[in-house]
Write a protein that holds these residues in place. Sequence first.
Motif, PDB file in Angstrom:
ATOM      1  N   ALA A  47       0.827  -1.205   0.000  1.00  0.00           N
ATOM      2  CA  ALA A  47       0.000   0.000   0.000  1.00  0.00           C
ATOM      3  C   ALA A  47       0.860   1.253   0.000  1.00  0.00           C
ATOM      4  O   ALA A  47       0.545   2.237  -0.684  1.00  0.00           O
ATOM      5  N   SER A  48       1.952   1.238   0.758  1.00  0.00           N
ATOM      6  CA  SER A  48       2.851   2.388   0.807  1.00  0.00           C
ATOM      7  C   SER A  48       3.504   2.623  -0.549  1.00  0.00           C
ATOM      8  O   SER A  48       3.634   3.772  -1.010  1.00  0.00           O
ATOM      9  N   GLU A  50       2.293   1.663  -3.498  1.00  0.00           N
ATOM     10  CA  GLU A  50       1.277   2.127  -4.436  1.00  0.00           C
ATOM     11  C   GLU A  50       0.980   3.610  -4.234  1.00  0.00           C
ATOM     12  O   GLU A  50       0.792   4.349  -5.202  1.00  0.00           O
ATOM     13  N   PHE A  51       0.915   4.036  -2.984  1.00  0.00           N
ATOM     14  CA  PHE A  51       0.661   5.451  -2.697  1.00  0.00           C
ATOM     15  C   PHE A  51       1.796   6.308  -3.247  1.00  0.00           C
ATOM     16  O   PHE A  51       1.558   7.376  -3.834  1.00  0.00           O
ATOM     17  N   LYS A  52       3.035   5.833  -3.095  1.00  0.00           N
ATOM     18  CA  LYS A  52       4.179   6.586  -3.607  1.00  0.00           C
ATOM     19  C   LYS A  52       4.153   6.653  -5.124  1.00  0.00           C
ATOM     20  O   LYS A  52       4.530   7.665  -5.724  1.00  0.00           O
ATOM     21  N   HIS A  53       3.707   5.581  -5.752  1.00  0.00           N
ATOM     22  CA  HIS A  53       3.559   5.621  -7.212  1.00  0.00           C
ATOM     23  C   HIS A  53       2.600   6.735  -7.626  1.00  0.00           C
ATOM     24  O   HIS A  53       2.811   7.412  -8.638  1.00  0.00           O
ATOM     25  N   GLY A  54       1.529   6.930  -6.848  1.00  0.00           N
ATOM     26  CA  GLY A  54       0.604   8.030  -7.131  1.00  0.00           C
ATOM     27  C   GLY A  54       1.276   9.387  -6.972  1.00  0.00           C
ATOM     28  O   GLY A  54       1.013  10.314  -7.757  1.00  0.00           O
ATOM     29  N   ASN A  55       2.128   9.526  -5.971  1.00  0.00           N
ATOM     30  CA  ASN A  55       2.905  10.760  -5.809  1.00  0.00           C
ATOM     31  C   ASN A  55       3.810  11.000  -7.011  1.00  0.00           C
ATOM     32  O   ASN A  55       3.936  12.131  -7.501  1.00  0.00           O
ATOM     33  N   TYR A  71      -1.943   4.263 -11.843  1.00  0.00           N
ATOM     34  CA  TYR A  71      -1.345   4.894 -10.667  1.00  0.00           C
ATOM     35  C   TYR A  71      -1.932   6.294 -10.540  1.00  0.00           C
ATOM     36  O   TYR A  71      -1.433   7.254 -11.129  1.00  0.00           O
ATOM     37  N   LYS A  72      -2.992   6.386  -9.766  1.00  0.00           N
ATOM     38  CA  LYS A  72      -3.752   7.624  -9.654  1.00  0.00           C
ATOM     39  C   LYS A  72      -2.906   8.743  -9.050  1.00  0.00           C
ATOM     40  O   LYS A  72      -2.196   8.560  -8.070  1.00  0.00           O
ATOM     41  N   ARG A  74      -1.544  11.592  -6.943  1.00  0.00           N
ATOM     42  CA  ARG A  74      -1.680  12.043  -5.558  1.00  0.00           C
ATOM     43  C   ARG A  74      -0.746  13.239  -5.385  1.00  0.00           C
ATOM     44  O   ARG A  74       0.465  13.084  -5.315  1.00  0.00           O
ATOM     45  N   TYR A  77       2.986  15.667  -2.623  1.00  0.00           N
ATOM     46  CA  TYR A  77       4.237  14.908  -2.557  1.00  0.00           C
ATOM     47  C   TYR A  77       5.373  15.761  -2.004  1.00  0.00           C
ATOM     48  O   TYR A  77       5.329  16.981  -2.005  1.00  0.00           O
TER      49      TYR A  77
END
Length: 277
Positions: A47-48, A50-55, A71-72, A74, A77
């Motif tokens: 999850a971490s 994937e979240f960074k991929h969004g960043n 990769y939505k 976010r 960053y």
Amino acid sequence: MDWSREEVEAIVADYLEMLTLELAGQSYSKTLHRRRLQEKLNNRSDASIEFKHGNISAAMMDLGFPCIRGYKRRSNYQVLLATVAAEQVRGKTVLDTVALAAVEQPALVPALTDFAKVKSDAPKKENRATEAVNPLLFKAVKRDYLEREAQNRSLGLAGEEFIVQFEHWRLTQLGLGRLADKVNHVSQSKGDGLGYDVLSFDADGKERFIEVKTTSFGRDTPFFVSRGELALSHGAKDQFHLYRLFEFRKAPRLFDLSGSLDQHCVLDPMTYRASFG
């Protein structure tokens, strides 16, 4: 726990490798990339990561690049990520080549029969709370492939023609065949200085002014609006609609922004006209 520079460098490098493959039309496994990447990270969860991929997607868009599908974006960053992304895209000649090819290739109107599956929800306007990033950092490396795609006249025209077909279908579905036959591709019949591309109609017969913005990339991809388009969205807010077409070459979808554009989008001034009087 904050990401270290070594971790950020590793995940950005892996992201750029996947982006290059995607833009080149080559298959790859996100799962395999993530597993290999975890060996270089400090016990980061899926999850971490994937979240960074969004960043990273957000940072790449701010640099003028398309991002990886799925990769939505976010937007909030860290400055370190922006710095590393800017450093790593410099000198990536293969990435530059495939990105240019992706945004400059000609386009045709897709053969689509089921317009009922085209509509999508619009992204939500975010209140961005990013650490202050020096804008010169981006300007030093920015080639802005997204702007180049926006200037792709073949893609823009194909998108407008698609919307003419979509509007004819929409009105016909409402039992308004006479209005459907009056849908007009005004950017072609009258010129492109009106602030909109397609004249259509609401169910009550009121004219609908449709500006079409087309991208081959995902729903969150930024787009460009002119001063005239923005002014029309204010002056004719009860009639103005911006249709954003996305994933156009793959499986076209669209969302509709009606009324004043600044109620839906964060508008960043890109250029200024300088004169002496």
